[in-house]
Scaffold this active site. Structure first.
Site, PDB file in Angstrom:
ATOM      1  N   HIS A  40     -19.795  44.936  76.846  1.00  0.00           N
ATOM      2  CA  HIS A  40     -21.075  45.622  76.905  1.00  0.00           C
ATOM      3  C   HIS A  40     -21.686  45.510  78.310  1.00  0.00           C
ATOM      4  O   HIS A  40     -22.036  44.417  78.762  1.00  0.00           O
ATOM      5  CB  HIS A  40     -22.009  44.965  75.877  1.00  0.00           C
ATOM      6  CG  HIS A  40     -23.361  45.570  75.775  1.00  0.00           C
ATOM      7  ND1 HIS A  40     -24.501  44.895  76.142  1.00  0.00           N
ATOM      8  CD2 HIS A  40     -23.750  46.785  75.345  1.00  0.00           C
ATOM      9  CE1 HIS A  40     -25.545  45.668  75.928  1.00  0.00           C
ATOM     10  NE2 HIS A  40     -25.129  46.823  75.441  1.00  0.00           N
ATOM     11  N   HIS A  82     -28.075  51.213  82.908  1.00  0.00           N
ATOM     12  CA  HIS A  82     -28.601  51.322  81.544  1.00  0.00           C
ATOM     13  C   HIS A  82     -29.907  52.094  81.503  1.00  0.00           C
ATOM     14  O   HIS A  82     -30.089  52.979  80.660  1.00  0.00           O
ATOM     15  CB  HIS A  82     -28.814  49.921  80.951  1.00  0.00           C
ATOM     16  CG  HIS A  82     -29.417  49.959  79.589  1.00  0.00           C
ATOM     17  ND1 HIS A  82     -30.773  49.937  79.375  1.00  0.00           N
ATOM     18  CD2 HIS A  82     -28.838  50.041  78.365  1.00  0.00           C
ATOM     19  CE1 HIS A  82     -31.004  49.994  78.064  1.00  0.00           C
ATOM     20  NE2 HIS A  82     -29.849  50.059  77.435  1.00  0.00           N
TER      21      HIS A  82
HETATM   22  O1  G3P Z   1     -23.972  51.492  73.470  1.00  0.00           O
HETATM   23  C1  G3P Z   1     -23.997  50.404  72.608  1.00  0.00           C
HETATM   24  C2  G3P Z   1     -25.137  49.610  73.031  1.00  0.00           C
HETATM   25  O2  G3P Z   1     -24.939  49.435  74.393  1.00  0.00           O
HETATM   26  C3  G3P Z   1     -26.413  50.350  72.790  1.00  0.00           C
HETATM   27  O3  G3P Z   1     -27.446  49.698  73.307  1.00  0.00           O
HETATM   28  O4  G3P Z   1     -29.316  49.792  74.836  1.00  0.00           O
HETATM   29  O5  G3P Z   1     -27.363  48.378  75.380  1.00  0.00           O
HETATM   30  O6  G3P Z   1     -27.184  50.825  75.548  1.00  0.00           O
HETATM   31  P1  G3P Z   1     -27.832  49.672  74.854  1.00  0.00           P
HETATM   32 CA    CA Z   2     -24.897  51.306  75.874  1.00  0.00          CA
END
Ligand code: G3P
Ligand code: CA
Length: 320
Positions: A40, A82
């Site tokens: 992530h 992000h």
């Molecule tokens: O894309 C999966 C997860 O990353 C969604 O949350 O806010 O970290 O993009 P975010």
């Molecule tokens: Ca994401």
């Protein structure tokens, strides 16, 4: 299963194939197999998120896929970030003190530095590492192309099209730009590069429908669902609607924790399940560690894959 790298690559292919075939077949049984590790924002527990250092470390820690959240610069370049704004993870306020917009967000006045107000050359002047720690000072925001060049052949890509409504309002052709970039690297069709599978994700139904129906994108698509969204998306009927435009769902882990039956409902109609986000700093109270929590979701609830900030803690086999 503690497989060799070659075995893991092979299971990754199975996962991608399953996602892809859900578009072609009305009902596909998901094979039991090795679970899929998605890093992530890279290995973002250990390096500043969405930097090449975080992506490199994710690969070193065995990520099957590395995630990129995508935004668009003023001059139409996809960058990995992000937020739609530069304030949280860069020193933009120091470098460009006058380039803000005053906006009202949720009734509160805020000063923001929007990615789309800056050219790539300007964005490259920003330090995207110091907020994380002085040892990361000088890291820059990578373009999507730089990310592809670093990762391809070594791991899969799991790009997320962020804030599509914002870019639609700004008149930016986000999805075309995205597909064009993948095409340039011959990654826009499933199976083109066996070592670099690509799965596309978004919280936005419209952009996924457009990718699939209007732009002919055949890559596996994952529809993300968070706690603020209409909970009916995860009912049997809602999941059947998801099936019209995606091959999998990516729910917040909290949604699955409250209703573990979501996994079965999704699998019954051939949707894969890839929850987010697992890390060592936010572990649900009933678990002793991030690995224990991931093990429960992977092997007890039966999710296919998950997003984690700690790729090194991903359990390749159930924990006792
Ligand atoms: O894309 C999966 C997860 O990353 C969604 O949350 O806010 O970290 O993009 P975010
Ligand atoms: Ca994401």
């Amino acid at each position: 299963m503690n497989g060799t790298r070659a075995e893991r690559v092979s299971w990754k292919r199975v996962y991608v194939l399953l996602l892809f075939t859900t578009f072609l077949l009305s009902s596909v049984a998901l094979a039991e197999g090795e679970k899929i590790l998605v890093a992530h924002r890279g290995a973002s527990a250990y390096a500043p998120e969405h930097t090449l250092a975080a992506y490199e470390l994710a690969i070193a820690q065995g990520a099957d896929y590395v995630e990129q959240d995508l935004q668009v610069t003023k001059d139409g370049v996809l960058v990995c970030l992000h937020d739609p704004i530069l304030d949280r993870t860069t020193n933009v306020e120091e470098v460009f003190p006058d380039r803000f917009r005053d906006v009202v967000l949720d009734g509160v006045e805020r000063r923001i530095w929007l990615v789309n107000d800056f050219t790539l050359a300007e964005i490259k002047q920003l330090d995207a590492g110091s907020w994380f720690g002085s040892e990361s000072a000088g890291a820059t925001i990578p373009t999507f192309k730089e990310a592809i060049e670093l990762i391809r052949g070594r791991s899969g890509l799991f790009p997320e099209l962020k804030d599509p409504k914002l870019y639609r309002d700004l008149g930016t052709s986000f999805e075309e730009l995205f597909l064009e970039t993948l095409r340039e690297y011959k990654l826009d069709q499933p199976g083109q590069d066996q070592k670099t599978p690509v799965i596309v994700q978004s919280f936005d139904e419209d952009i996924l429908r457009r990718l699939k129906n209007e732009l002919g994108c055949q890559l596996p698509l994952v529809f993300l669902v968070n706690q603020e969204m209409d909970s009916s998306w995860l009912s049997s009927e809602g999941l059947r609607r998801v099936k019209e435009f995606a091959g999998g769902i990516g729910p917040s882990k909290h949604l699955l924790h409250r209703d573990p039956e979501i996994v079965k409902r999704a699998h019954d109609i051939g949707l894969t399940v890839t929850p987010y986000t697992f890390n060592s700093t936010h572990v649900l109270a009933q678990f002793d560690s991030a690995s224990a929590e991931m093990s429960y979701f992977l092997y007890d609830l039966g999710v296919d894959a998950l997003f984690t900030d700690n790729p090194d803690l991903f359990p390749r086999a159930p924990l006792p």
